[in-house]
Design a protein around this motif. Structure first.
Motif, short mmCIF file in Angstrom:
data_model
loop_
_atom_site.label_atom_id
_atom_site.label_comp_id
_atom_site.label_asym_id
_atom_site.label_seq_id
_atom_site.Cartn_x
_atom_site.Cartn_y
_atom_site.Cartn_z
N ALA A 25 0.83 -1.20 0.00
CA ALA A 25 0.00 0.00 0.00
C ALA A 25 0.86 1.25 0.00
O ALA A 25 1.92 1.30 0.61
N HIS A 26 0.37 2.28 -0.69
CA HIS A 26 1.02 3.57 -0.62
C HIS A 26 0.68 4.23 0.71
O HIS A 26 -0.37 3.98 1.29
N VAL A 27 1.57 5.09 1.18
CA VAL A 27 1.37 5.80 2.43
C VAL A 27 1.82 7.24 2.28
O VAL A 27 2.43 7.62 1.28
N PHE A 53 2.56 13.59 -5.76
CA PHE A 53 1.55 13.85 -4.74
C PHE A 53 0.31 14.44 -5.39
O PHE A 53 0.39 15.44 -6.10
N ASP A 54 -0.85 13.81 -5.18
CA ASP A 54 -2.12 14.30 -5.71
C ASP A 54 -2.73 15.23 -4.67
O ASP A 54 -3.27 14.78 -3.65
N LEU A 55 -2.65 16.53 -4.92
CA LEU A 55 -3.10 17.51 -3.94
C LEU A 55 -4.59 17.38 -3.63
O LEU A 55 -5.02 17.66 -2.51
N ASN A 56 -5.39 16.96 -4.62
CA ASN A 56 -6.83 16.84 -4.40
C ASN A 56 -7.17 15.76 -3.38
O ASN A 56 -8.28 15.76 -2.82
N LYS A 57 -6.26 14.82 -3.14
CA LYS A 57 -6.53 13.75 -2.19
C LYS A 57 -5.99 14.05 -0.79
O LYS A 57 -6.26 13.31 0.15
N PHE A 58 -5.24 15.12 -0.67
CA PHE A 58 -4.73 15.54 0.63
C PHE A 58 -5.87 16.18 1.41
O PHE A 58 -6.55 17.08 0.92
N THR A 59 -6.10 15.72 2.65
CA THR A 59 -7.26 16.19 3.41
C THR A 59 -6.89 17.02 4.64
O THR A 59 -7.77 17.38 5.41
N SER A 96 -3.48 13.68 6.90
CA SER A 96 -4.31 12.62 6.33
C SER A 96 -4.45 12.80 4.83
O SER A 96 -4.27 13.90 4.29
N TYR A 97 -4.80 11.70 4.16
CA TYR A 97 -4.84 11.65 2.70
C TYR A 97 -5.86 10.60 2.30
O TYR A 97 -5.81 9.46 2.76
N ASP A 98 -6.83 10.97 1.47
CA ASP A 98 -7.87 10.04 1.02
C ASP A 98 -7.57 9.62 -0.41
O ASP A 98 -7.80 10.39 -1.35
N ASN A 99 -7.08 8.41 -0.58
CA ASN A 99 -6.72 7.93 -1.91
C ASN A 99 -7.90 7.28 -2.63
O ASN A 99 -7.73 6.70 -3.70
N TYR A 132 -3.05 8.06 6.98
CA TYR A 132 -2.81 8.99 8.09
C TYR A 132 -1.33 9.01 8.43
O TYR A 132 -0.63 8.01 8.28
N ALA A 133 -0.85 10.16 8.89
CA ALA A 133 0.56 10.28 9.24
C ALA A 133 0.73 11.13 10.48
O ALA A 133 0.02 12.13 10.66
#
Length: 270
Positions: A25-27, A53-59, A96-99, A132-133
């Motif tokens: 999995a990507h993280v 990095f897909d900015l639209n998926k960064f939450t 956090s990031y929603d892929n 999540y990070a």
């Protein structure tokens, strides 16, 4: 403080149900450039090279002071890299990031589909990837505190005084409850978990990326599996990259930085 370990980082991500190992999995994860500037990465930390990095998926992301209080911060997206900035020194970060949803095809490939498309097929062969990070970069920060993330790795002793040959005991928590059976991996090898504790071996290059995963038995449609990583800045798998040179910000660039423009093509990285 021993220079072998300069910084501490935990990264937590939700992996797909269909994957048996968290390394697939990507993280996302944090590194700190200086006390008022950090960077958020996406990809596989053990591979040494972050992915786009897909900015639209960064939450979102937060920065914390040495007492654990949230401090004002901003994020900037420059030349495909995402930075978190503060005026006063930051001791820790969380993000956090929603892929999105991914469906596995018969040939083993994956498609990134919308939530509506996933619901239409009853989430069959589909997993959701929520990442999540958390990262700690000051030895006086409360090491074992919770950041309120669904899955967190917490050390049971200070990671800032380690030398080669030491071990770092860590525990994995799901919704703030200790897990006794998470999968913990380090440099591609599974680490035994005894009574909820995994002992991470420290090598000559310092603390490398740690990964952990756990599937929530109570989650349905889709079932969610969680994954976590743990790494240090200055040693290990990530080669430091030079800061990008700021460029004049066009109207298009401004909209992209603010996350207004949608990504025009699907991200095929889970």
């Amino acid at each position: 403080m021993n220079q072998l370990v300069k910084h501490l980082l935990w990264t937590t991500a939700i992996a797909p149900v269909l994957l048996s190992q968290s390394v697939s999995a990507h993280v996302i994860w944090f590194e700190q450039i200086n006390p008022t500037r950090g960077e958020i990465f996406f990809g596989h930390p053990e591979e040494g090279t972050p992915e786009p990095f897909d900015l639209n998926k960064f939450t979102g992301a937060n920065a914390y002071d040495i007492s654990g209080n949230v401090i004002p911060s901003t994020t900037t997206f420059t030349n495909g890299r995402l930075f978190i900035n503060t005026v006063v020194p930051a001791a820790a970060y969380s993000g956090s990031y929603d892929n999105g949803f991914w469906r596995e095809n018969p040939d083993g490939s994956y498609d990134n589909i919308t939530a509506e498309e996933a619901a239409e097929i009853g989430f069959e062969n589909t997993g959701q990837y929520l990442k999540y990070a958390t990262g700690i970069f000051n030895e006086d920060f409360p090491i074992s505190r919770s950041f309120g993330q669904p899955l967190e790795i917490r050390p049971q002793s200070s990671p800032f005084d380690l030398t080669a040959g030491d071990t770092l005991p860590v525990r994995v928590f799901f919704n703030n409850s200790l897990l006794t059976n998470p999968l913990v991996e380090y440099q591609g090898n599974e680490i035994p978990v005894n009574n909820g504790v995994a002992l991470i071996p420290i090598g000559l290059e310092g603390l490398e990326v740690i990964e952990a995963s756990y599937s929530d038995p109570n989650a349905n449609n889709p079932t969610l599996s969680y994954a976590a990583t743990f790494s240090t800045l200055g040693y290990g798998t990530i080669v430091p990259q030079p800061e990008p040179i700021p460029e004049p910000l066009t109207i298009l660039g401004t909209l992209f930085t603010l996350g207004v423009l949608p990504v025009l093509k699907k991200n095929y990285n889970k």
